[in-house]
Design an enzyme around this catalytic site. Structure first.
Site, short mmCIF file in Angstrom:
data_model
loop_
_atom_site.label_atom_id
_atom_site.label_comp_id
_atom_site.label_asym_id
_atom_site.label_seq_id
_atom_site.Cartn_x
_atom_site.Cartn_y
_atom_site.Cartn_z
N GLY A 1 -9.11 109.71 -49.13
CA GLY A 1 -8.58 109.51 -47.80
C GLY A 1 -9.65 108.99 -46.86
N CYS A 2 -9.22 108.54 -45.68
CA CYS A 2 -10.17 107.95 -44.72
C CYS A 2 -11.12 108.99 -44.14
CB CYS A 2 -9.40 107.22 -43.62
SG CYS A 2 -8.11 108.20 -42.82
N TYR A 3 -10.58 110.11 -43.67
CA TYR A 3 -11.45 111.17 -43.15
C TYR A 3 -12.39 111.71 -44.23
CZ TYR A 3 -8.89 111.63 -38.69
OH TYR A 3 -8.33 111.42 -37.44
N THR B 1 -13.60 110.16 -46.81
CA THR B 1 -14.64 109.16 -47.08
C THR B 1 -15.76 109.24 -46.06
OG1 THR B 1 -13.08 107.63 -48.14
CG2 THR B 1 -15.11 106.68 -47.27
N ALA B 2 -15.40 109.27 -44.78
CA ALA B 2 -16.40 109.32 -43.72
C ALA B 2 -17.20 110.62 -43.76
CB ALA B 2 -15.73 109.15 -42.36
#
Length: 359
Positions: A161-163, A165-166
């Site tokens: 997911g995007c969160y 990954t960051a």
């Protein structure tokens, strides 16, 4: 990295009409080693891509079709699924059985335990009946920088997911080396509105989100469990952390700030910067900023980059880690293509943007 496969990879994009699908179409269309074989999207079946997306015309116009497993298998080597959670699991086993390798952008295979997925994604579990326990075990988590060897041999990639990954890009180097306490970790993240997808949503209306910032999913956001699973893997024991996402009035980008306590309070920000630089040495998409310079989402917009900065608060022995990504690229479609490159025997950065247009 293995040498490039001479054969052009044929890519089916399933779920091409959402924001993630749009990014995939652009990236694959411009990629020197891949071609789009099939475009599936329920919204515009029977229409030509260039007709309904005049702002994103592709080289060889394609008609949008319904998902037909036999047809996809005939003309595709890989399928990238940009579908709602739960729906991917209905197609993935069929595609794999036909010999098509799958990269899934949903959360359906991010947990090794299907029971855990059902616990986190309760609504989807009620809607879609799943029994693919073995595929959940088999799937490789597609954090490209850390699992490239496994990705290169896999037929099923669960793209993060995007969160996560960051946030994991910050946590992994320090948890893996035991440099931070695993208790009391706080992840504070802000995302642009495109992270909410393309479907109508009152919260994402301009008059609702403009000139405003708001938290959501404060307790029990679904990405909490995903971040904790991977963090626990690298820590070697269970990690329980606090994750709070916020919606900010911009279209794309994520800023993640992680707070944790250092095991060695004598470490400086420069020491910690060296740790991150060594960990991500030779990784083309990880940029480490000088101490005292903090990342901005605009610096990575429209790129597959992760930009990282670090500070240490000597007063309380805490490390403050910051990262920015483009949620639609490194947080979604770009990372999928990065994994696709690895699966196809290419250098991981081929066909992916590294430099933003500025300002």
């Amino acid at each position: 990295m293995a040498k490039s496969t001479s054969k052009t990879g044929r890519i089916a994009i399933i779920g091409a009409s959402g924001y993630g699908g749009l990014q995939l179409v652009k990236l694959i269309n411009e990629h020197p080693n891949f071609e789009i074989s099939t475009l599936n999207g329920e919204r515009s079946v029977g229409k030509n891509w260039n007709e309904i997306n005049p702002f994103m015309k592709i080289l060889q116009d394609k008609k949008i079709t319904k998902s037909n497993i036999d047809e996809i298998a005939l003309d595709s080597d890989y399928a990238i699924l940009s579908l709602p959670n739960g729906l991917s699991s209905q197609l993935t086993p069929l595609l794999l059985k036909k010999g098509v390798k799958v990269l899934d952008l949903s959360a359906d295979y991010r947990f090794k335990s299907l029971d855990k997925w059902k616990e986190v994604y309760t609504k989807e579990a009620a809607k879609y009946k799943r029994y693919d326990y073995e595929l959940c075990e088999e799937a490789i988590y597609g954090f490209s920088e850390e699992f490239s060897s496994e990705i290169s041999k896999s037929r099923l990639i669960a793209c993060p997911g995007c969160y996560p990954t960051a946030s994991l890009s910050l946590l992994i180097p320090f948890l893996k080396q035991g440099l931070i306490e695993s208790e009391g970790i706080i992840v504070d993240a802000k995302s642009g509105t495109s992270g909410g997808g393309r479907n109508p949503n009152e919260q994402l209306l301009l008059s609702e989100c403009s000139e405003s910032i708001s938290p959501y999913g404060v307790i029990g956001h679904r990405h909490t469990a995903e971040i904790e699973r991977i963090a626990s893997h690298f820590a070697g024991h269970e990690v329980n952390l606090q994750f709070t996402p916020h919606l900010v009035p911009m279209v794309r980008g994520i800023l993640s700030t992680v707070y944790a306590r250092l095991r060695d309070p004598g470490l400086t920000a420069e020491d910690c910067k060296i740790v991150i630089e060594a960990f991500y040495k030779d990784q083309p998409f990880i940029d480490i900023l000088p101490v005292g310079i903090y990342p901005a989402t605009k610096w990575v917009k429209n790129t597959n980059k992760v930009m990282i900065s670090v500070e240490v608060d000597k007063r309380n022995g805490r490390i403050v880690l910051m990262s920015v990504i483009d949620n639609l690229l490194k947080g979604q479609a770009g990372q999928a293509v990065q994994n696709l490159n690895i699966m196809h025997g290419l250098e991981s950065d081929i066909g992916l943007p590294k430099i933003t247009f500025y300002p």
